[in-house]
Design an enzyme around this catalytic site. Structure first.
Site, PDB file in Angstrom:
ATOM      1  N   CYS A 130      -8.891   7.196 -15.320  1.00  0.00           N
ATOM      2  CA  CYS A 130      -9.616   6.573 -16.439  1.00  0.00           C
ATOM      3  C   CYS A 130     -11.090   6.326 -16.111  1.00  0.00           C
ATOM      4  CB  CYS A 130      -8.934   5.277 -16.839  1.00  0.00           C
ATOM      5  SG  CYS A 130      -8.496   4.235 -15.445  1.00  0.00           S
ATOM      6  N   HIS A 243     -13.048  -0.447 -19.346  1.00  0.00           N
ATOM      7  CA  HIS A 243     -13.679  -0.393 -18.025  1.00  0.00           C
ATOM      8  C   HIS A 243     -15.185  -0.192 -18.201  1.00  0.00           C
ATOM      9  CE1 HIS A 243      -9.749  -0.128 -16.376  1.00  0.00           C
ATOM     10  NE2 HIS A 243      -9.771   1.068 -15.831  1.00  0.00           N
TER      11      HIS A 243
END
Ligand code: A2P
Length: 336
Positions: A130, A243
């Site tokens: 990710c 994130h």
């Protein structure tokens, strides 16, 4: 592939699995039939898709009979064991785990970067890490313009990247602190509420973590750039979702800030929010649940030759996982 495939979601009850089901619906993916698979613990649980309830079934060795496309997100162990069985049963697998990412026979794909690699698959296509996927959404367009040599980066990673248990851990610890109770800990090595932990994944003998080295290893494969280098510190932060990555990138050619801005504002799947005078830059609370990644805080790096600093934020359950997997699947069902 069948234009209206029978799709299975493996790990359907997990943080990513739930987003996969939502993403299939939101993007009107041509699902012919849907099968939801998880562990024996979840059998009988109901999840909604296009206004109907689907009952979760137990993943077994026989689960893939009649299935055309399987989206896996139940961890590397499950992928290693069951993805080959799915392929044997005639199914194409898009795998969100790290199990097959560095296998030379398996394409590792961010559609905005190397979507054409999907065509070379032999049954399994891997979805990248990710943090790597989110970083490349901004780095790759800059690489095309200026030629990236290396990056130095720090990530600020949300707890949902660890899964449903970690989301619950941050919620429970926050409540315990507010109520002045003893803090209990199950998932992370330290309390995550009101703290940051400079460890994501396990340590290698070099002192880096596995997560940190994914940026260089997966970045090289996705960008078709074997000389790319990345030194990364991955940090878990008490954020539920999305994130953030602070990147200093060094390029072959001099960076012109206005060209960098133009390149990033045109890049697919990316938005440029960068107006320091108005305190405009992306933050995880705002970017959570967005399909696009967002980049800001652009500036010429004061310590690197031909360097540019940027801050990129993306919903790691979406672009870092479920959305990227469904975008790969879309390429599989596109008419040739
Ligand atoms: P379950 O909910 O039944 O445990 P997360 O990353 O959010 O923790 O989710 C992990 C996903 O992987 C869940 O859907 C979980 O199902 C699934 N899973 C975990 N272990 C197994 C297993 N042994 N067989 C099938 N699915 C599993």
């Amino acid at each position: 592939m069948n234009a209206k495939p029978h799709v299975a979601v493996v790990g359907a009850t997990g943080a990513v699995g739930i987003e996969m089901i939502k993403t299939l619906e939101k993007r009107s993916f041509p699902v012919g039939k849907l099968t939801l698979l998880a562990s024996a613990r979840s059998v009988g649980k109901r999840l909604r898709f296009r206004g109907e309830d689907y009952v979760v079934q137990e993943l077994t060795r026989e689960s893939f009979r009649g299935i055309d496309l399987a989206l896996f997100s139940a961890g590397g162990g499950i992928s290693k064991e069951y993805a080959p069985l799915a392929v044997q049963a005639g199914c194409v697998v898009v795998d969100n785990s790290s199990a097959f990412r560095m296998d030379p026979a398996v394409p590792l794909v961010v559609p905005e970067v190397n979507g054409a690699d999907v065509a070379a698959h032999k049954g399994i296509i891997a979805n990248p890490n990710c943090t790597t996927a989110i970083t490349l959404m901004a780095l790759y367009p800059l690489h095309q313009a200026f030629g990236v040599k290396r990056i130095l980066a720090s990530s600020y990673q949300a707890v949902s990247g660890t899964g449903a248990k970690a989301i619950e851990e941050l919620r429970r610890q926050s409540e315990q602190i507010v109520h002045r109770q003893a803090v209990t800990r199950e998932v992370y090595p330290y309390q995550i509420a009101f703290n940051v932990i400079p460890q994501v994944d396990s340590f290698l003998s070099s002192g880096y973590t596995k997560e940190e080295m994914k940026m260089e290893n997966e970045g090289r494969k996705i960008m078709h750039h074997p000389e790319f280098r990345a030194s990364v510190t991955c940090v878990r932060v008490p954020v539920y979702r999305a994130h953030s990555v602070a990147v200093s990138a060094e390029f072959e050619r001099p960076v012109v800030l206005e060209v960098a801005r133009a390149v990033l504002s045109r890049a697919p799947g990316l938005e440029l929010w960068d107006d320091p005078a108005k305190q405009l830059y992306p933050v995880p609370m705002v970017v959570a649940e967005m399909d696009n990644c967002v980049v800001g805080r652009l500036r010429l790096d004061c310590a690197l030759e031909n360097g540019l600093c940027f801050w990129v934020v993306g919903d790691q359950l979406l672009k870092g996982a479920a959305l990227n997997a469904v975008q790969i699947a879309e390429r599989l069902v596109e008419p040739a």
